[in-house]
Write a protein that holds these residues in place. Sequence first.
Motif, mmCIF file in Angstrom:
data_model
loop_
_atom_site.group_PDB
_atom_site.id
_atom_site.type_symbol
_atom_site.label_atom_id
_atom_site.label_comp_id
_atom_site.label_asym_id
_atom_site.label_seq_id
_atom_site.Cartn_x
_atom_site.Cartn_y
_atom_site.Cartn_z
ATOM 1 N N GLN A 1 -2.983 -0.810 13.202
ATOM 2 C CA GLN A 1 -2.313 -1.970 13.135
ATOM 3 C C GLN A 1 -2.407 -2.922 12.080
ATOM 4 N N GLN A 2 -3.710 -3.248 11.534
ATOM 5 C CA GLN A 2 -4.051 -3.919 10.408
ATOM 6 C C GLN A 2 -3.222 -3.287 9.378
ATOM 7 N N ALA A 3 -3.275 -2.043 8.998
ATOM 8 C CA ALA A 3 -2.904 -1.337 7.881
ATOM 9 C C ALA A 3 -1.516 -1.440 7.941
ATOM 10 N N THR A 4 -0.612 -1.415 8.805
ATOM 11 C CA THR A 4 0.645 -1.551 9.254
ATOM 12 C C THR A 4 1.047 -2.958 8.963
ATOM 13 N N ALA A 5 0.357 -4.085 9.127
ATOM 14 C CA ALA A 5 0.839 -5.342 8.790
ATOM 15 C C ALA A 5 0.855 -5.670 7.467
ATOM 16 N N LEU A 6 -0.372 -5.065 6.689
ATOM 17 C CA LEU A 6 -0.504 -5.030 5.147
ATOM 18 C C LEU A 6 0.664 -4.391 4.591
ATOM 19 N N MET A 7 1.029 -3.211 4.991
ATOM 20 C CA MET A 7 2.036 -2.291 4.476
ATOM 21 C C MET A 7 3.425 -3.154 4.728
ATOM 22 N N THR A 8 3.582 -3.821 5.656
ATOM 23 C CA THR A 8 4.791 -4.550 5.814
ATOM 24 C C THR A 8 4.960 -5.774 4.992
ATOM 25 N N ASN A 9 3.879 -6.394 4.868
ATOM 26 C CA ASN A 9 3.802 -7.619 3.956
ATOM 27 C C ASN A 9 4.293 -7.185 2.569
ATOM 28 N N TYR A 10 3.603 -6.090 2.184
ATOM 29 C CA TYR A 10 3.820 -5.601 0.791
ATOM 30 C C TYR A 10 5.235 -4.959 0.449
ATOM 31 N N CYS A 11 5.986 -4.477 1.457
ATOM 32 C CA CYS A 11 7.201 -4.023 1.356
ATOM 33 C C CYS A 11 8.142 -5.199 1.324
ATOM 34 N N ALA A 12 7.810 -6.204 2.105
ATOM 35 C CA ALA A 12 8.678 -7.508 2.195
ATOM 36 C C ALA A 12 8.725 -8.254 0.720
ATOM 37 N N SER A 13 7.450 -8.269 0.072
ATOM 38 C CA SER A 13 7.193 -8.991 -1.213
ATOM 39 C C SER A 13 7.627 -8.057 -2.424
ATOM 40 N N MET A 14 7.974 -7.038 -2.176
ATOM 41 C CA MET A 14 8.191 -5.976 -3.437
ATOM 42 C C MET A 14 9.675 -5.885 -3.659
ATOM 43 N N SER A 15 10.264 -6.403 -4.719
ATOM 44 C CA SER A 15 11.496 -5.989 -5.224
ATOM 45 C C SER A 15 11.986 -4.735 -6.129
ATOM 46 N N PHE A 16 10.681 -4.092 -6.429
ATOM 47 C CA PHE A 16 10.966 -2.820 -7.117
ATOM 48 C C PHE A 16 10.912 -1.473 -6.003
ATOM 49 N N THR A 17 11.626 -0.523 -6.205
ATOM 50 C CA THR A 17 11.549 0.513 -5.472
ATOM 51 C C THR A 17 11.672 1.849 -6.647
ATOM 52 N N THR A 18 11.348 2.725 -6.045
ATOM 53 C CA THR A 18 11.257 4.199 -6.864
ATOM 54 C C THR A 18 11.433 5.342 -6.033
ATOM 55 N N GLU A 19 11.707 6.396 -6.647
ATOM 56 C CA GLU A 19 11.746 7.506 -5.743
ATOM 57 C C GLU A 19 10.227 7.939 -5.244
ATOM 58 N N LEU A 20 10.145 8.475 -4.065
ATOM 59 C CA LEU A 20 8.928 8.952 -3.550
ATOM 60 C C LEU A 20 8.490 10.072 -4.366
ATOM 61 N N ALA B 1 0.368 -1.397 -5.754
ATOM 62 C CA ALA B 1 0.129 -0.594 -4.839
ATOM 63 C C ALA B 1 -1.474 0.090 -4.968
ATOM 64 N N ARG B 2 -1.941 0.126 -6.369
ATOM 65 C CA ARG B 2 -3.385 0.274 -6.558
ATOM 66 C C ARG B 2 -4.283 -0.865 -5.981
ATOM 67 N N GLU B 3 -3.806 -2.006 -6.110
ATOM 68 C CA GLU B 3 -4.731 -3.012 -5.412
ATOM 69 C C GLU B 3 -4.689 -3.026 -4.020
ATOM 70 N N LEU B 4 -3.493 -2.748 -3.465
ATOM 71 C CA LEU B 4 -3.422 -2.662 -2.052
ATOM 72 C C LEU B 4 -4.129 -1.512 -1.425
ATOM 73 N N SER B 5 -4.488 -0.547 -2.405
ATOM 74 C CA SER B 5 -4.873 0.640 -1.844
ATOM 75 C C SER B 5 -6.466 0.652 -1.758
ATOM 76 N N LYS B 6 -7.065 -0.065 -2.485
ATOM 77 C CA LYS B 6 -8.319 -0.643 -2.696
ATOM 78 C C LYS B 6 -8.865 -1.346 -1.251
ATOM 79 N N VAL B 7 -7.822 -2.149 -0.672
ATOM 80 C CA VAL B 7 -8.135 -2.800 0.623
ATOM 81 C C VAL B 7 -7.869 -1.699 1.678
ATOM 82 N N LEU B 8 -7.142 -0.804 1.380
ATOM 83 C CA LEU B 8 -6.593 0.363 2.653
ATOM 84 C C LEU B 8 -7.786 1.574 2.627
#
Length: 387
Positions: A178-197, A340-347
Amino acid sequence: MKSERYNVKLSDIAYFNPTEKLSKGTLAKKVAMDKLQPFCREIPSYEWKAFSGGTKFRNGDTIMARITPCLENGKVAKVSILDENEIGFGSTEYIVFRAKENVDPDFLYYLICSPIVREPAIKSMVGSSGRQRVQTSVVENLMISVPSLEEQRKIGSLLKALDDKIALNNQINNNLEQQATALMTNYCASMSFTTELGQIMRFENGYAFQSKSYLPIGKYRIITIKNVQDGKIDSQGAAFIDDVPQNMKAGCFLSIGDSLLSLTGNVGRVGIVYENNLLLNQRVAKFVPNRNELLPWLYYYFRLPSMKTSLETIAKGTAQQNLSPVETLKLEVSFEEESARELSKVLQPMYDAEVQNSIESLRLSQLRDSLLPRLISGELDVSDIEL
């Protein structure tokens, strides 16, 4: 001194499908068969439904699947999701057991889980192939060796302590998710960049193992789509093999900490590997990030409800959905590499904790499964143990 045991029918110590009143149309907690997890005491979730039929139960009751293959897969649970005097209901394919006077409810639950009850119940099944059901009368008349109430409580308490720790680990993992989902949701909401998976990762596909090579026991277990659960890879019921095909890719060997995706059936399920000696079957794919440190980021991104919806949207098929790895890698995702790398350090610590909790739970469940038949049968003496 070891207490004496007495031989009784199972129906002498337990009520079968006890009568409860629940009017049709009454909103109540429903436990569908698919909510039960193999060899797991806890009921992980339920839904509110208007009662229209089915078995009824209260807290403290044990529910056991009576249909194949659910019983063979270990679908037995102890009800604890209800309030005092609340009545819940579930599948008509359950048998409900309730402890009679001078019978410990925990002892009864573990008795039902033990081979003493499950094996005769499985052998009693009758009906057409694929829809065979337990003959309740056979289970009612099973002769059981029962110790004193004090010894029942000791046995129930010992096994319950193991299951309590497993339940705590599961709760911690759910909180981490749940905590990780909240972090990822906030990340997506603040991110204007997209790329193909496909710019971030690729998939390692599994091998098409031949069923004729399957063994009842062996060196390796084969992980198929049924073993991919939400958040974990559960090897219960997996087929074994001893010899690895010569043309099998090295990527089909799984390691602790790998993340897998189900490509067929319930598409979009992802889970983490926490066992050794597992092999990857076809229609299951392993995450291979372009940068290793992005694995936690990718795993938790796939756990987002929005990602599961995207996967279900691109899946093909009517009777059974199928997901194409190629099409999946074309999905646009919110991504900026440095962030994404910075967030991954938290995750990463969350991911590692989930793996370690799951490893501990696996070991505890193996210990429980080893002790359970020996305690229930009286092979192990608990008379000198203090509660």
